[in-house]
Write an enzyme that holds these catalytic residues in place. Structure first.
Site, PDB file in Angstrom:
ATOM      1  N   LYS A  95      40.427 -80.678   6.733  1.00 33.84           N
ATOM      2  CA  LYS A  95      41.755 -81.278   6.756  1.00 33.84           C
ATOM      3  C   LYS A  95      41.859 -82.345   7.848  1.00 33.84           C
ATOM      4  O   LYS A  95      42.406 -83.429   7.634  1.00 33.84           O
ATOM      5  CB  LYS A  95      42.828 -80.192   6.966  1.00 33.84           C
ATOM      6  CG  LYS A  95      43.021 -79.314   5.718  1.00 33.84           C
ATOM      7  CD  LYS A  95      43.827 -78.048   5.991  1.00 33.84           C
ATOM      8  CE  LYS A  95      43.894 -77.166   4.743  1.00 33.84           C
ATOM      9  NZ  LYS A  95      44.516 -75.847   4.980  1.00 33.84           N
ATOM     10  N   GLN A 137      47.248 -72.321   9.622  1.00 35.14           N
ATOM     11  CA  GLN A 137      46.169 -71.919   8.725  1.00 35.14           C
ATOM     12  C   GLN A 137      46.233 -70.409   8.474  1.00 35.14           C
ATOM     13  O   GLN A 137      46.253 -69.615   9.398  1.00 35.14           O
ATOM     14  CB  GLN A 137      44.805 -72.306   9.323  1.00 35.14           C
ATOM     15  CG  GLN A 137      43.618 -72.027   8.410  1.00 35.14           C
ATOM     16  CD  GLN A 137      43.635 -72.872   7.129  1.00 35.14           C
ATOM     17  OE1 GLN A 137      43.981 -74.054   7.152  1.00 35.14           O
ATOM     18  NE2 GLN A 137      43.299 -72.258   6.005  1.00 35.14           N
ATOM     19  N   ASP A 158      53.198 -77.265   3.903  1.00 37.76           N
ATOM     20  CA  ASP A 158      52.563 -76.278   3.025  1.00 37.76           C
ATOM     21  C   ASP A 158      53.556 -75.731   2.001  1.00 37.76           C
ATOM     22  O   ASP A 158      53.154 -75.162   0.997  1.00 37.76           O
ATOM     23  CB  ASP A 158      52.011 -75.112   3.864  1.00 37.76           C
ATOM     24  CG  ASP A 158      50.504 -75.223   4.069  1.00 37.76           C
ATOM     25  OD1 ASP A 158      49.853 -75.945   3.288  1.00 37.76           O
ATOM     26  OD2 ASP A 158      49.985 -74.591   5.006  1.00 37.76           O
TER      27      ASP A 158
END
Lengths: 269, 269
Positions: free
Chosen positions: A29, A73, A96
Site C-alpha cells: 500500500k 491494518q 476502508d
C-alpha cells in the site's frame, strides 16, 4: 492535484504487530502511494501495545489536515477491541469504509456511503471494466466477513444482481454456486471452489488469500486463493488469479478513496 | 415495570398526512400500546406540513425522558426528506431501527444493533416460535426495502441461513424461490408468489400488504399480501395470512423494542 492547488492526498496507516501477511499488504500500500503521488505516513506499533497507544495515534491522524485517509491494518492482535478502535476513525477519513454507519448506508436503498470498502469496490470495478453485466445476474458471494464478503454482497445488490450469500454453515454450496453467473469467494480456504462448482462461462473473482511456505519466494511464503485455479480456467469464462487479481485492485481502490477524500476536503470536483 | 419502579415505557408516534393504510397502522399501534400498558403520545401533522414542524416534534420527543421509543410512520409525503427526518431520531429511541448506524451494526458480524427493525424481528420470531430451524436452511427474501426486505435478509443471515435476495430485476424468481426452505416476501404485489413458486413443505412468511377496496370492511378497504394464499396452502407446510400474520407480530416487536429501551434507561434487566 499537486499542480493545480499545490497539495497532495495523504494516507495514514497503522500497523500493529508482526504478521507477515499484514506487513506485505502494508508495504504494498505504501509503495502504491509513492507511485501515485500520495503522501503516506505509517505508524508501526508492537504486538503488545496498549489500546491507548493506538487511540492516541488515531486521534492525531484524525486531527491532521494533511491526512485524508486512515487505515488500521486488520486483523489486530486479539487483546485489542477492534470495534472500538475502528469506530475512532473519523467517518470522513475512513477510506476502508468499515464504520457501521458507512456500512448501513451501503446497505440501504437511497442512501450513499461516504466510502465503498476497497475490496468490494475492487471486485465490482473488475467486473465493470471487463464488460461483465451485473444487473439481473445471479451472483454468489462465498464468505460474509465485514471486510470482504458483506460489503461485496451489498455492493452487488446496489448493482441489481440477484445475490446469494454462502458461508460455513451453508448446505450444498457447490450446487448453489453452480447456478451463478458471477462468483465472488472470500474465505481463505485453499481450493474450496473446484471446477465442478462452476457454471460454464461463469465469471469468478477470487478474494481469498492464504499464506503458504515457499522458500523460493522473496519473503519465504506466497499467497494462494480460494479457487482451484487450473480447474476453474477450464469451466469459467474468466477467473482472477491470486496473487495479482483482486489484491492490486483493492490497493488501487484505497488510493482512489483517499484521492476522493482529499478532493472533498479541497472542494475539487 | 409500573409496579416495581412506578414508571411505564413511552412510545411517541408521528403521523404525517391522511394515508388510510398509515392511519390504520398507527391506530393499531396505539391500541396495542394501551393494551400492553405502554404510554403513547401521538402527533398528527397535515399532508403539507413543513420539515421544520416535524423536526421540532422529533426534537421534543428526543428530549422527553418519559418517551423511550419514537416512530415516524412511513412513507412520508414526497416533499419531505425522509433520510434527514429519520436521522434526527435519537439512536437510543429509534425503536424502528431504521438509522443507518443501526442497520450497519445489524449487517456486520460481531456488532450488535441497538434495535432490530420490527418487521424483520417479527418474521424471525414467528419462525423461532413455530420451531422452524433457520441455521443452514435456504432462505429467499423477495424485496429489498429498507423497512422489511433488507433487515430481514440481514437478520436471517445472523441466524445463519443461506440467504438469496430477489427483487424486480431478478430473472426466474420462481425457480430460485422454489429451492427455498423459508420464503419471506415483502413487495406489495398481490398474488406474486404462486403455488408453483414453492418447494413442498416450505415455510412462507407474507410481509406484503396491498390495500384493495372492500365496502364490506369497517374502513372501506382491506389488505392483501404477496402470496396466493389458497395455492400456497396446498404446497407449503406453513403460510402466514394477510391480515393477521406478520402485521400483529410487527406491532408486538415495536412494543418489545420500546420496553427494552425503557428497561435500558431505568437499568432493569
Amino acid at each position: 492535484m499537486k499542480e493545480s492547488i499545490g497539495k497532495v492526498p495523504g494516507l495514514a496507516v497503522i500497523l500493529v504487530g508482526q504478521r507477515r501477511d499484514s506487513q506485505t499488504y502494508v508495504r504494498n500500500k505504501i509503495k502504491a502511494c509513492e507511485e501515485a503521488g500520495i503522501k503516506s505516513l505509517m505508524t508501526e506499533l508492537p504486538e503488545d501495545c496498549t489500546e491507548d497507544k493506538i487511540l492516541s495515534a488515531l486521534s492525531s491522524f484524525n486531527e491532521n489536515p494533511s491526512i485524508h485517509g486512515i487505515l488500521v491494518q486488520l486483523p489486530l492482535p486479539k487483546h485489542l477491541d477492534e470495534e472500538k478502535i475502528l469506530n475512532m476513525v473519523s467517518l470522513e477519513k475512513d477510506v476502508d469504509g468499515f464504520n457501521p454507519l458507512n456500512m448501513g448506508n451501503l446497505a440501504m436503498r437511497g442512501r450513499e456511503p461516504v466510502f465503498i470498502p476497497c475490496t468490494a469496490k475492487g471486485c465490482i470495478e473488475l467486473l465493470l471494466r471487463s464488460g461483465v453485466e451485473i444487473m439481473g445476474k445471479k451472483a454468489v458471494v462465498i464468505g460474509r466477513s465485514n471486510i470482504a464478503g458483506l460489503p461485496t454482497s451489498l455492493l452487488l445488490q446496489r448493482h441489481h444482481a440477484t445475490v446469494s450469500i454462502l458461508h460455513a454453515l451453508s448446505k450444498n454450496p457447490d450446487q448453489i454456486t453452480r447456478q451463478a453467473d458471477i462468483v465472488v469467494t472470500a474465505v481463505g480456504v485453499p481450493n474450496l471452489v473446484r471446477g465442478h462448482w462452476l457454471k460454464p462461462g461463469a465469471v469468478v473473482i477470487d478474494v481469498g488469500t492464504y499464506p503458504i511456505e515457499d522458500p523460493s519466494s522473496e519473503f519465504g511464503y506466497r499467497l494462494i486463493g480460494d479457487v482451484c485455479y487450473e480447474e476453474a480456467l477450464g469451466v469459467a469464462s474468466a477467473v482472477t488469479p491470486v496473487p495479482g487479481g483482486v489484491g492490486p485492485m483493492t490497493i488501487a481502490m484505497l488510493l482512489s478513496n483517499t484521492l476522493d477524500s482529499a478532493k472533498r476536503v479541497y472542494d475539487i470536483t
